[in-house]
Design a protein around this motif. Structure first.
Motif, PDB file in Angstrom:
ATOM      1  N   GLY A  94       1.133   9.285  -0.690  1.00 32.04           N
ATOM      2  CA  GLY A  94       0.811   8.726  -2.001  1.00 32.04           C
ATOM      3  C   GLY A  94       1.939   7.968  -2.661  1.00 32.04           C
ATOM      4  O   GLY A  94       1.796   7.458  -3.769  1.00 32.04           O
ATOM      5  N   GLY A  96       3.250   5.160  -1.649  1.00 29.63           N
ATOM      6  CA  GLY A  96       2.998   3.711  -1.608  1.00 29.63           C
ATOM      7  C   GLY A  96       3.403   3.038  -0.298  1.00 29.63           C
ATOM      8  O   GLY A  96       3.575   1.827  -0.261  1.00 29.63           O
ATOM      9  N   LYS A  97       3.503   3.808   0.771  1.00 27.96           N
ATOM     10  CA  LYS A  97       3.907   3.221   2.059  1.00 27.96           C
ATOM     11  C   LYS A  97       2.882   2.210   2.548  1.00 27.96           C
ATOM     12  O   LYS A  97       3.229   1.095   2.938  1.00 27.96           O
ATOM     13  N   SER A  98       1.601   2.612   2.506  1.00 29.40           N
ATOM     14  CA  SER A  98       0.556   1.705   2.994  1.00 29.40           C
ATOM     15  C   SER A  98       0.499   0.454   2.125  1.00 29.40           C
ATOM     16  O   SER A  98       0.293  -0.656   2.624  1.00 29.40           O
ATOM     17  N   THR A  99       0.702   0.637   0.828  1.00 28.99           N
ATOM     18  CA  THR A  99       0.663  -0.506  -0.090  1.00 28.99           C
ATOM     19  C   THR A  99       1.792  -1.482   0.244  1.00 28.99           C
ATOM     20  O   THR A  99       1.587  -2.691   0.358  1.00 28.99           O
ATOM     21  N   ARG A 130      -8.192  -1.815  -0.646  1.00 28.95           N
ATOM     22  CA  ARG A 130      -6.830  -1.898  -1.165  1.00 28.95           C
ATOM     23  C   ARG A 130      -6.380  -3.357  -1.213  1.00 28.95           C
ATOM     24  O   ARG A 130      -5.786  -3.815  -2.189  1.00 28.95           O
ATOM     25  N   ARG A 133      -7.794  -5.060  -4.154  1.00 25.23           N
ATOM     26  CA  ARG A 133      -7.089  -4.686  -5.371  1.00 25.23           C
ATOM     27  C   ARG A 133      -5.758  -5.430  -5.484  1.00 25.23           C
ATOM     28  O   ARG A 133      -5.297  -5.773  -6.568  1.00 25.23           O
ATOM     29  N   THR A 264       2.565  -0.902  -9.797  1.00 23.41           N
ATOM     30  CA  THR A 264       1.734  -1.309 -10.933  1.00 23.41           C
ATOM     31  C   THR A 264       0.274  -1.168 -10.537  1.00 23.41           C
ATOM     32  O   THR A 264      -0.033  -0.769  -9.413  1.00 23.41           O
ATOM     33  N   GLY A 267      -0.414  -3.315  -7.221  1.00 26.83           N
ATOM     34  CA  GLY A 267       0.554  -3.343  -6.137  1.00 26.83           C
ATOM     35  C   GLY A 267       1.987  -3.130  -6.577  1.00 26.83           C
ATOM     36  O   GLY A 267       2.267  -2.787  -7.727  1.00 26.83           O
TER      37      GLY A 267
HETATM   38  P1  TYD Z   1      -0.533   4.386  -0.756  1.00 27.62           P
HETATM   39  O1  TYD Z   1       0.067   3.082  -0.387  1.00 27.62           O
HETATM   40  O2  TYD Z   1      -1.886   4.692  -0.222  1.00 27.62           O
HETATM   41  O3  TYD Z   1       0.470   5.589  -0.396  1.00 27.62           O
HETATM   42  P2  TYD Z   1       0.873   6.208   1.027  1.00 27.62           P
HETATM   43  O4  TYD Z   1       0.434   5.257   2.080  1.00 27.62           O
HETATM   44  O5  TYD Z   1       2.380   6.358   0.940  1.00 27.62           O
HETATM   45  O6  TYD Z   1       0.219   7.546   1.114  1.00 27.62           O
HETATM   46  O7  TYD Z   1      -0.524   4.445  -2.351  1.00 27.62           O
HETATM   47  C1  TYD Z   1      -1.206   5.439  -2.985  1.00 27.62           C
HETATM   48  C2  TYD Z   1      -0.935   5.515  -4.467  1.00 27.62           C
HETATM   49  O8  TYD Z   1      -0.542   4.302  -5.055  1.00 27.62           O
HETATM   50  C3  TYD Z   1      -2.194   5.939  -5.126  1.00 27.62           C
HETATM   51  O9  TYD Z   1      -1.876   7.063  -5.926  1.00 27.62           O
HETATM   52  C4  TYD Z   1      -2.621   4.796  -5.952  1.00 27.62           C
HETATM   53  C5  TYD Z   1      -1.374   4.021  -6.180  1.00 27.62           C
HETATM   54  N1  TYD Z   1      -1.593   2.576  -6.265  1.00 27.62           N
HETATM   55  C6  TYD Z   1      -1.297   1.911  -7.433  1.00 27.62           C
HETATM   56  O10 TYD Z   1      -0.881   2.495  -8.425  1.00 27.62           O
HETATM   57  N2  TYD Z   1      -1.483   0.551  -7.507  1.00 27.62           N
HETATM   58  C7  TYD Z   1      -1.956  -0.146  -6.443  1.00 27.62           C
HETATM   59  O11 TYD Z   1      -2.094  -1.376  -6.540  1.00 27.62           O
HETATM   60  C8  TYD Z   1      -2.265   0.569  -5.230  1.00 27.62           C
HETATM   61  C9  TYD Z   1      -2.807  -0.170  -4.038  1.00 27.62           C
HETATM   62  C10 TYD Z   1      -2.059   1.903  -5.184  1.00 27.62           C
END
Ligand code: TYD
Ligand code: MG
Length: 459
Positions: A94, A96-99, A130, A133, A264, A267
């Protein structure tokens, strides 16, 4: 080929043991040992003769790096990904790695590179949502939700060689060569090996995502850390929106650079002036707070160091440090006592680097000492003052590198005074007009300068 045999492997550190036991002898983890079948590895065969070559380069002196255009990311990788290298990105779920990675993929794909994003955790539609978004739907990133490493390698081998492949996450991958369940150390190691081999033979850069446990270890695939070229960690503080990308290991670049981002609603945004962010919620008049003019890699970074000195109940006083080194705090306390007559043995002491940053520079000694003295006396430090300097065991304040860059950053952020080591910073003429420099040769001079009442705390 020899028969595979069973073995007991710690899922935390990868150590093998003879039989099941409740606690791993190697890392001390409880209930981390699981049974795995270990494949005997490469079958015995006669050796083959290979050619040896010289140290002389045959082609281009340096392979061009693949830059994402996300400045904060590229700086941490050391100027972009090296083709054929494998990078492990660790972070809590959570964070933000995937983001971060989908943003990097979209940037590269838009710049006409073949980029493949493989998720073992989310369905393709979730990734698309995602991207929607983040406003990235138009980027020609190739997507798949797959977990079999053999299938992935086979698919990637077809068509144009990809510049970058993201595997999200390595814990979800499995290889048919190993019999144990997905997620076990054996599987993670086997899958990572296959992907590292693919990167080295094709020249594609690969990013493996790895989850970390609460204590910051990359869970399970600690073993993977040794196989990859670079390990980065993505960190943030609970409830706050900024994120720090840090290189833990990097065969092709520095490990002291950080990248700062803000999460934010749409992203991650780059934070190009992190000092402003770290100092933004500061209460400048609170006693026990000192602003340290630090360096993170090549970039100056101002952060607040907070100390709390409170009378201790009978018994051993507490010493708690967040974001700094325990041993350095003990040293600063000893020097304050021995060379400035400040006795802190009767007090609990807490030291915190604000904003969740970790400071490892000795240059923070002076700011920490000032924060401690200020908290003990109950008098706040002069507003607009920054500190840097290393404290020696003799009580002398030693100069530190990059004095000028630190002063420039402080002047830029509107600070008016700097308490620094006596020796003038390299050619400080330009900055000297903007900042009043208070040279300080010894810890006793610092304490005297803060007008601390030696008779005792004024609280
Ligand atoms: P994510 O990239 O899925 O985390 P990970 O891959 O590290 O598990 O990000 C998840 C969190 O980021 C989730 O709580 C929602 C938040 N988020 C935002 O606040 N803004 C965004 O634009 C996005 C895509 C996610
Ligand atoms: Mg994710």
């Amino acid at each position: 080929m020899a028969k595979p045999h069973l073995s007991f492997v710690c899922q935390n550190c990868g150590a093998a043991c003879q039989r099941w036991q409740g606690r791993c002898d190697s890392c001390g983890g409880w209930n981390t040992i699981a049974e795995e079948s270990v494949s005997p590895g490469i079958a015995a065969r006669n050796g083959r003769v290979f050619g040896l070559s010289s140290l002389k380069l045959s082609g281009e002196p340096t392979a061009p790096r693949i830059t994402t255009g996300i400045g904060e990311f590229d700086r941490v990788t050391g100027g972009g990904f090296v083709p054929g290298s494998v990078l492990l990105l660790g972070g809590e779920p959570g964070i933000g790695k995937s983001t971060l990675l989908i943003e990097a993929c979209a940037k590269l794909a838009t710049a006409d590179r073949r980029v493949v994003y493989i998720s073992g955790e989310e369905a393709v539609d979730q990734i698309r949502l995602r991207a929607l978004r983040l406003g990235l739907v138009a980027a020609p990133v190739e997507l798949a939700a797959e977990t079999s490493v053999e299938d992935i390698v086979e698919t990637l081998s077809r068509g144009k060689r990809p510049s970058l492949v993201v595997i999200d996450s390595i814990q979800t991958m499995w290889t048919g060569l190993i019999e144990s369940a997905p997620g076990t150390v054996g599987q993670v190691r086997g899958a990572a090996q296959a992907l590292v081999r693919f990167a080295k033979t094709t020249g594609a850069a690969i990013i493996l995502v790895g989850h970390v446990t609460k204590d910051g270890q990359i869970a399970g695939p600690r073993v993977v850390e040794h196989m990859v070229d670079a390990v980065m960690s993505f960190e943030g503080e609970g409830g706050r929106s900024f994120r720090i990308l840090r290189a833990v290991k990097n065969r092709f670049g520095p490990t002291d650079e950080i990248g700062v981002f803000e999460m934010t609603g749409c992203g991650l945004n780059e934070v190009t002036n992190p000092s402003e962010l770290f100092l933004s919620s500061r209460e400048s008049r609170a006693p026990g707070a000192a602003v340290f003019a630090g360096m993170e890699g090549t970039r100056p970074l101002l952060v607040e160091i907070q100390a709390l000195v409170a009378p201790s109940p009978p018994g051993t006083p507490r010493r708690a440090v967040v974001g700094w080194d325990n041993a350095r705090l003990a040293m600063v306390l000893a020097v304050l006592e021995a060379h400035a007559g400040i006795k802190l043995g009767q007090y609990d002491i807490y030291l915190n680097v604000a904003g969740g940053l970790r400071v490892s520079e000795p240059a923070a000694d002076l700011a920490a000492a000032a924060a401690l003295v200020s908290s003990l006396s109950g008098q706040s430090l002069a507003a607009g003052m920054v500190f840097f300097g290393e404290i020696a065991l003799s009580g002398a304040i030693r100069p530190v590198p990059h004095g000028l860059a630190r002063l420039k950053e402080a002047a830029k952020l509107g600070f008016s005074h700097a308490t620094i080591p006596q020796a003038a910073p390299e050619n400080g003429s330009g900055v000297a007009s903007a900042l009043t420099l208070c040279g300080c040769a010894h810890i006793s001079a610092l304490v005297a300068g803060l007008n601390f009442d030696r008779a005792g705390p004024q609280r």
